[in-house]
Write a protein that holds these residues in place. Structure first.
Motif, PDB file in Angstrom:
ATOM      1  N   UNK A   1       0.839  -1.009  -0.177  1.00 47.08           N
ATOM      2  CA  UNK A   1      -0.037   0.225  -0.200  1.00 47.08           C
ATOM      3  C   UNK A   1       0.875   1.235   0.050  1.00 47.08           C
ATOM      4  N   UNK A   2       2.137   1.095   0.808  1.00 53.45           N
ATOM      5  CA  UNK A   2       2.950   2.491   0.785  1.00 53.45           C
ATOM      6  C   UNK A   2       3.321   2.546  -0.822  1.00 53.45           C
ATOM      7  N   UNK A   3       3.920   1.542  -1.354  1.00 50.17           N
ATOM      8  CA  UNK A   3       4.462   1.612  -2.599  1.00 50.17           C
ATOM      9  C   UNK A   3       3.159   2.225  -3.734  1.00 50.17           C
ATOM     10  N   UNK A   4       1.953   1.739  -3.565  1.00 46.78           N
ATOM     11  CA  UNK A   4       1.089   2.377  -4.161  1.00 46.78           C
ATOM     12  C   UNK A   4       0.868   3.811  -3.957  1.00 46.78           C
ATOM     13  N   UNK A   5       0.718   4.142  -2.694  1.00 46.12           N
ATOM     14  CA  UNK A   5       0.685   5.538  -2.293  1.00 46.12           C
ATOM     15  C   UNK A   5       1.721   6.436  -2.864  1.00 46.12           C
ATOM     16  N   UNK A   6       3.197   5.861  -2.775  1.00 41.61           N
ATOM     17  CA  UNK A   6       4.272   6.792  -3.491  1.00 41.61           C
ATOM     18  C   UNK A   6       4.167   6.725  -5.042  1.00 41.61           C
ATOM     19  N   UNK A   7       3.410   5.746  -5.621  1.00 43.32           N
ATOM     20  CA  UNK A   7       3.219   5.885  -7.016  1.00 43.32           C
ATOM     21  C   UNK A   7       2.642   7.034  -7.585  1.00 43.32           C
ATOM     22  N   UNK A   8       1.460   7.211  -6.545  1.00 43.49           N
ATOM     23  CA  UNK A   8       0.653   8.484  -6.793  1.00 43.49           C
ATOM     24  C   UNK A   8       1.402   9.687  -6.960  1.00 43.49           C
ATOM     25  N   UNK A   9       2.349   9.993  -6.253  1.00 46.01           N
ATOM     26  CA  UNK A   9       3.105  11.255  -6.475  1.00 46.01           C
ATOM     27  C   UNK A   9       4.452  11.067  -7.347  1.00 46.01           C
ATOM     28  N   UNK A  10       4.634   9.902  -7.996  1.00 50.91           N
ATOM     29  CA  UNK A  10       5.610   9.722  -8.759  1.00 50.91           C
ATOM     30  C   UNK A  10       6.062  10.830  -9.818  1.00 50.91           C
ATOM     31  N   UNK A  11       7.499  11.005  -9.903  1.00 51.86           N
ATOM     32  CA  UNK A  11       7.837  12.125 -10.735  1.00 51.86           C
ATOM     33  C   UNK A  11       7.777  11.577 -12.363  1.00 51.86           C
ATOM     34  N   UNK A  12       7.478  12.541 -13.280  1.00 48.02           N
ATOM     35  CA  UNK A  12       7.327  12.135 -14.620  1.00 48.02           C
ATOM     36  C   UNK A  12       8.249  13.388 -15.400  1.00 48.02           C
ATOM     37  N   UNK A  13       9.159  12.861 -16.188  1.00 47.26           N
ATOM     38  CA  UNK A  13       9.987  13.758 -16.946  1.00 47.26           C
ATOM     39  C   UNK A  13       9.320  14.478 -18.304  1.00 47.26           C
ATOM     40  N   UNK A  14       8.295  13.497 -18.698  1.00 51.79           N
ATOM     41  CA  UNK A  14       7.827  13.949 -20.020  1.00 51.79           C
ATOM     42  C   UNK A  14       8.397  12.873 -21.092  1.00 51.79           C
ATOM     43  N   UNK A  15       9.550  12.102 -20.586  1.00 49.68           N
ATOM     44  CA  UNK A  15       9.862  11.168 -21.389  1.00 49.68           C
ATOM     45  C   UNK A  15       9.660   9.745 -20.695  1.00 49.68           C
ATOM     46  N   UNK A  16       9.167   9.940 -19.433  1.00 53.29           N
ATOM     47  CA  UNK A  16       8.615   8.707 -18.719  1.00 53.29           C
ATOM     48  C   UNK A  16       8.891   8.909 -17.265  1.00 53.29           C
ATOM     49  N   UNK A  17       8.455   7.953 -16.489  1.00 52.41           N
ATOM     50  CA  UNK A  17       8.194   8.025 -15.136  1.00 52.41           C
ATOM     51  C   UNK A  17       9.533   7.634 -14.695  1.00 52.41           C
TER      52      UNK A  17
END
Length: 136
Positions: free
Chosen positions: A76-92
Motif C-alpha cells: 500500500x505504501x508503494x501504491x501511495x508513493x506511485x501516486x506522486x511519482x515524478x515524470x520527466x515527459x519522457x517517462x516516469x
C-alpha cells in the motif's frame, strides 16, 4: 499512520521475512504483468477476465500469489508513493529516497531501512515492467 506487521519498529530481515519479501515481490510482479497493455489497448487482466468468464477458470500461467498479509502495508505504501511519482515527459522516474524520506517525515511514520529496501525492490520490478511495456 501505517498499520505494520508485528508490534516492533525494530524488525530485521531474517529468513521468515525473506520468505515474505519473496512472496510480496512475486505478487507485485504478477500485478505488473496483469496490468500490461495489450495491442488492443486492454490490459492482460481484462483479457484474462474474459477468458475466465467464458471458460470458468483462469489460465494457470496467470495465477499469481496473493499479497502476504504481514507485508500488505508495504504494498500500500508503494501504491501511495506511485501516486506522486515524478515524470520527466519522457517517462516516469524511479522512486527517490528523498521522496520516501519526505513522506516519512510529513506523515510522522518513520520507515526502517529494510522497509525502504523492500519498497525500492518493488519499484525496481515496476520500472522493469514499465520498460518492457514501453518496448512492446
Amino acid at each position: 499512520m501505517v498499520a505494520r506487521a508485528g508490534g516492533s519498529g525494530n524488525r530485521k530481515s531474517g529468513k521468515f521475512h525473506q520468505g515474505l519479501i519473496a512472496d510480496l515481490l512475486a505478487f507485485a510482479k504478477g500485478e505488473f504483468t496483469l496490468d500490461e497493455r495489450q495491442s488492443d489497448g486492454a490490459t492482460l487482466r481484462q483479457h484474462i477476465a474474459i477468458v475466465a468468464k467464458q471458460s470458468g477458470k483462469i489460465p494457470e500461467e496467470y495465477v499469481f500469489p496473493d499479497c502476504p498479509e504481514q507485508l500488505r502495508y508495504l504494498w500500500q505504501l508503494f501504491i501511495d508513493f506511485c501516486e506522486s511519482r515524478c515524470n520527466t515527459g519522457y517517462g516516469i522516474l524511479p522512486l527517490q529516497y528523498a521522496e520516501i524520506e519526505a513522506w516519512s517525515r510529513l506523515m510522522r511514520c518513520p520507515l526502517t531501512p529494510w522497509e525502504v529496501s523492500v519498497i525500492k525492490r518493488i519499484d525496481g520490478a515496476f520500472m522493469q515492467a514499465q520498460m518492457k511495456e514501453k518496448k512492446a
